[in-house]
Scaffold this active site. Structure first.
Site, PDB file in Angstrom:
ATOM      1  N   ARG A  21       9.034  -5.739 -33.196  1.00  0.00           N
ATOM      2  CA  ARG A  21       8.293  -5.443 -34.321  1.00  0.00           C
ATOM      3  C   ARG A  21       8.964  -6.182 -35.339  1.00  0.00           C
ATOM      4  NH1 ARG A  21      10.743   0.270 -35.171  1.00  0.00           N
ATOM      5  NH2 ARG A  21      12.296  -0.617 -34.128  1.00  0.00           N
ATOM      6  N   ASN A  39       7.427   1.578 -32.830  1.00  0.00           N
ATOM      7  CA  ASN A  39       7.603   1.892 -31.479  1.00  0.00           C
ATOM      8  C   ASN A  39       7.021   3.412 -31.162  1.00  0.00           C
ATOM      9  OD1 ASN A  39       9.253  -0.308 -30.768  1.00  0.00           O
ATOM     10  ND2 ASN A  39      11.133   0.635 -31.327  1.00  0.00           N
TER      11      ASN A  39
END
EC number: 3.6.1.7
Length: 94
Positions: A21, A39
């Site tokens: 990320r 996530n």
């Protein structure tokens, strides 16, 4: 600014616990696209990417490769409605 598109992508593989990320946010800033990444409880990473079509496609290509340490198996992409994000953010787990 030209035409703006938005795409939702679910990235499957070894994509959690490898800085995916954060690396995605850095790449998005480099490409000038907005959106978010988070996530998911099933071990995937979900993203939405918004911007001009060439930049969005470059970001999707990056998602298909991922950062060092990741092992992307699949990226499922769907169209989404642009919503005018002003940055690329990391969201809480869904």
């Amino acid at each position: 600014m030209g035409r703006v598109i938005r795409r939702r992508a679910i990235v499957t593989g070894v994509v959690q616990g490898v800085g995916f990320r954060w690396s995605a946010r850095e790449k998005a800033q480099e490409l000038g696209v907005t959106g978010w990444a988070r996530n998911r409880l099933d071990g995937t990473v979900e993203t939405e990417v918004e911007g001009e079509p060439p930049a969005v496609e470059q970001m999707l290509d990056w998602l298909r490769a991922g950062p060092p340490g990741s092992a992307v198996e699949r990226v499922d992409v769907a169209e989404a409605t642009p919503d005018g994000d002003d940055a690329f953010r990391i969201r809480e787990t869904a």
